[in-house]
Design an enzyme around this catalytic site. Structure first.
Site, PDB file in Angstrom:
ATOM      1  N   ARG A  99     -88.027 -44.254  65.867  1.00 46.91           N
ATOM      2  CA  ARG A  99     -89.058 -44.970  66.644  1.00 46.91           C
ATOM      3  C   ARG A  99     -90.209 -45.246  65.685  1.00 46.91           C
ATOM      4  O   ARG A  99     -90.805 -44.314  65.139  1.00 46.91           O
ATOM      5  CB  ARG A  99     -89.503 -44.123  67.833  1.00 46.91           C
ATOM      6  CG  ARG A  99     -90.711 -44.713  68.542  1.00 46.91           C
ATOM      7  CD  ARG A  99     -90.973 -44.085  69.900  1.00 46.91           C
ATOM      8  NE  ARG A  99     -90.033 -44.572  70.895  1.00 46.91           N
ATOM      9  CZ  ARG A  99     -90.236 -44.534  72.210  1.00 46.91           C
ATOM     10  NH1 ARG A  99     -91.349 -44.009  72.690  1.00 46.91           N
ATOM     11  NH2 ARG A  99     -89.335 -44.997  73.052  1.00 46.91           N
ATOM     12  N   HIS A 126     -86.647 -52.955  71.849  1.00 49.82           N
ATOM     13  CA  HIS A 126     -86.341 -51.635  72.433  1.00 49.82           C
ATOM     14  C   HIS A 126     -84.944 -51.698  73.074  1.00 49.82           C
ATOM     15  O   HIS A 126     -84.788 -51.640  74.289  1.00 49.82           O
ATOM     16  CB  HIS A 126     -87.411 -51.285  73.474  1.00 49.82           C
ATOM     17  CG  HIS A 126     -87.415 -49.855  73.910  1.00 49.82           C
ATOM     18  ND1 HIS A 126     -86.649 -48.868  73.312  1.00 49.82           N
ATOM     19  CD2 HIS A 126     -88.102 -49.214  74.908  1.00 49.82           C
ATOM     20  CE1 HIS A 126     -86.867 -47.713  73.910  1.00 49.82           C
ATOM     21  NE2 HIS A 126     -87.733 -47.891  74.883  1.00 49.82           N
ATOM     22  N   GLN A 129     -83.468 -49.095  75.747  1.00 51.10           N
ATOM     23  CA  GLN A 129     -83.942 -49.206  77.131  1.00 51.10           C
ATOM     24  C   GLN A 129     -83.093 -50.202  77.918  1.00 51.10           C
ATOM     25  O   GLN A 129     -82.833 -50.021  79.104  1.00 51.10           O
ATOM     26  CB  GLN A 129     -85.409 -49.647  77.136  1.00 51.10           C
ATOM     27  CG  GLN A 129     -85.998 -49.757  78.528  1.00 51.10           C
ATOM     28  CD  GLN A 129     -86.138 -48.421  79.242  1.00 51.10           C
ATOM     29  OE1 GLN A 129     -86.653 -47.470  78.659  1.00 51.10           O
ATOM     30  NE2 GLN A 129     -85.703 -48.344  80.484  1.00 51.10           N
ATOM     31  N   ASP A 214     -93.919 -54.426  82.064  1.00 48.15           N
ATOM     32  CA  ASP A 214     -94.183 -53.341  81.118  1.00 48.15           C
ATOM     33  C   ASP A 214     -95.701 -53.269  80.942  1.00 48.15           C
ATOM     34  O   ASP A 214     -96.432 -54.167  81.406  1.00 48.15           O
ATOM     35  CB  ASP A 214     -93.474 -53.664  79.781  1.00 48.15           C
ATOM     36  CG  ASP A 214     -93.524 -52.516  78.776  1.00 48.15           C
ATOM     37  OD1 ASP A 214     -93.898 -51.394  79.149  1.00 48.15           O
ATOM     38  OD2 ASP A 214     -93.190 -52.765  77.596  1.00 48.15           O
ATOM     39  N   CYS A 254     -89.808 -49.892  82.215  1.00 44.60           N
ATOM     40  CA  CYS A 254     -89.248 -48.883  81.304  1.00 44.60           C
ATOM     41  C   CYS A 254     -89.998 -47.556  81.388  1.00 44.60           C
ATOM     42  O   CYS A 254     -89.463 -46.526  81.012  1.00 44.60           O
ATOM     43  CB  CYS A 254     -89.226 -49.422  79.880  1.00 44.60           C
ATOM     44  SG  CYS A 254     -90.867 -49.806  79.214  1.00 44.60           S
ATOM     45  N   ARG A 282     -81.308 -43.510  80.953  1.00 42.53           N
ATOM     46  CA  ARG A 282     -81.530 -43.436  79.509  1.00 42.53           C
ATOM     47  C   ARG A 282     -80.609 -42.377  78.899  1.00 42.53           C
ATOM     48  O   ARG A 282     -80.033 -42.582  77.839  1.00 42.53           O
ATOM     49  CB  ARG A 282     -82.999 -43.090  79.199  1.00 42.53           C
ATOM     50  CG  ARG A 282     -84.015 -44.159  79.533  1.00 42.53           C
ATOM     51  CD  ARG A 282     -83.781 -45.448  78.767  1.00 42.53           C
ATOM     52  NE  ARG A 282     -83.701 -45.233  77.337  1.00 42.53           N
ATOM     53  CZ  ARG A 282     -84.750 -45.104  76.513  1.00 42.53           C
ATOM     54  NH1 ARG A 282     -85.969 -45.248  76.982  1.00 42.53           N
ATOM     55  NH2 ARG A 282     -84.571 -44.889  75.219  1.00 42.53           N
TER      56      ARG A 282
HETATM   57  N1  NVA Z   1     -93.864 -51.813  75.244  1.00 43.96           N
HETATM   58  C1  NVA Z   1     -94.053 -50.384  75.329  1.00 43.96           C
HETATM   59  C2  NVA Z   1     -92.778 -49.705  75.710  1.00 43.96           C
HETATM   60  C3  NVA Z   1     -92.875 -48.205  75.845  1.00 43.96           C
HETATM   61  C4  NVA Z   1     -91.570 -47.557  76.167  1.00 43.96           C
HETATM   62  C5  NVA Z   1     -94.557 -49.875  73.987  1.00 43.96           C
HETATM   63  O1  NVA Z   1     -94.063 -50.323  72.950  1.00 43.96           O
HETATM   64  O2  NVA Z   1     -95.456 -49.031  73.978  1.00 43.96           O
HETATM   65  N1   CP Z   2     -89.145 -45.989  78.200  1.00 43.21           N
HETATM   66  C1   CP Z   2     -89.374 -45.253  77.098  1.00 43.21           C
HETATM   67  O1   CP Z   2     -88.922 -45.568  75.994  1.00 43.21           O
HETATM   68  O2   CP Z   2     -90.108 -44.138  77.331  1.00 43.21           O
HETATM   69  P1   CP Z   2     -90.683 -43.138  76.235  1.00 43.21           P
HETATM   70  O3   CP Z   2     -91.764 -43.848  75.484  1.00 43.21           O
HETATM   71  O4   CP Z   2     -91.204 -41.980  77.049  1.00 43.21           O
HETATM   72  O5   CP Z   2     -89.565 -42.706  75.317  1.00 43.21           O
END
Ligand code: NVA
Ligand code: CP
Length: 296
Positions: A99, A126, A129, A214, A254, A282
């Site tokens: 990540r 992502h 997801q 989101d 998500c 997930r």
């Molecule tokens: N768009 C959000 C998704 C979190 C799971 C982010 O990147 O923070």
């Molecule tokens: N939806 C998602 O990726 O959640 P987290 O940021 O908690 O991993």
């Protein structure tokens, strides 16, 4: 060996099979191909609840193990080049999920890795997801192909993965973003046969079978939060917007969600909101993905 940096990295049929397999494993966890002595490396430069727990639980249930690293507690935070870290870690672990911020970091890691690399979220995509979202749609409403999905809000990493999903799973995607917050123009253009981009959330939501949103400020954009609240004010998914969708339309997010910003509490907590199943899935979909990548 395959990587999973975007949904396009895995052939359509295999991707669809992974989503089905996730539902199968949910019903009967004993069916999973065990992965004894296999180690999943997790390198997280951003916070996570679902993704980390989903991956760690999945590999544990497969009789393997996980090692969780952040930049702060590894040499990556002290400037060790990504290509060196990739070469070293992939000599020890069997699969790596990362990540990070720049998608190019993932691509570089994958280039030098001798084991599969999974995108656990980058600024651009992502894909993990989406496996859960597609599984969830399928479990509640059946095949998503030919359906209409509305993306309301930021043209962010999730939106980009929805564009890829529209292509891989054959659905129509109507996106509504405030001006200046559109998804990548090349990606939209490359999928123009399935993706419509506009500014009006009401047109996007009209007759949708699934409405998705989101957060307005993603991880790394915290400093823009106040400005974004202003820019996105007309983009909340609320009961009025959901009323324009099909009467049996589902709502997904998500998570984590901000009730009262991108989604009203009423919609998030309504019966047609499947966000808790989506979150649970997930874990099942990550297990199906690990099974697939470890058995190539
Ligand atoms: N768009 C959000 C998704 C979190 C799971 C982010 O990147 O923070
Ligand atoms: N939806 C998602 O990726 O959640 P987290 O940021 O908690 O991993």
């Amino acid at each position: 060996m395959k990587h999973f940096l975007t949904l396009l990295d895995i052939p359509k049929n295999d991707l669809q099979a992974i989503v089905k397999r996730a539902s199968e494993l949910k019903k009967n966890p004993d069916l999973v191909t065990a992965a004894p002595r296999k180690t999943l490396g997790l390198i997280f430069e951003k916070s996570s609840t679902r993704t980390r727990v989903a991956f760690e639980t999945a590999i544990n249930q497969m009789d393997g193990g996980a090692i969780f690293l952040t930049t702060g507690d590894s040499q990556l935070g002290r400037g060790e080049p990504i290509e060196d870290a990739a070469r070293v870690l992939s000599r020890m672990v069997d699969v790596v999920a990362i990540r990070t911020f720049e998608h190019s970091k993932l691509e570089k890691f994958a280039e030098y890795s001798s084991v599969p690399v999974i995108n656990a979220l980058s600024d651009d995509y992502h894909p993990c997801q989406l496996l859960a979202d597609l599984q969830t749609y399928n479990e509640h409403r059946g095949d998503i192909s030919g359906k209409r999905v509305a993306w309301i809000g930021d043209g962010n990493n999730m939106c980009h993965s929805y564009i890829n999903a529209a292509r891989m799973f054959d659905f129509e995607l109507a996106i509504a973003c405030p001006p200046g917050f559109e998804p990548n123009a090349d990606l939209v253009a490359a999928n123009a046969d399935r993706v419509q981009l506009g500014e009006d959330p009401r047109s996007a939501a009209a007759k949708a079978d699934l409405v998705v949103t989101d957060v307005w400020a993603s991880m790394g954009q915290e400093a823009e939060q106040a400005d974004r609240v202003h820019s996105f004010a007309d983009y909340q998914v609320n009961a009025e917007l959901m009323a324009l969708a099909q009467s049996d339309a589902l709502f997904m997010h998500c998570l984590p969600a901000h009730r009262g910003e991108e989604v009203s509490a009423e919609v998030l907590d309504a019966p047609d909101s499947v966000v808790w199943d989506e979150a649970e899935n997930r874990m099942h979909s990550q297990k199906a993905l690990l099974e697939y990548l470890l058995n190539q």
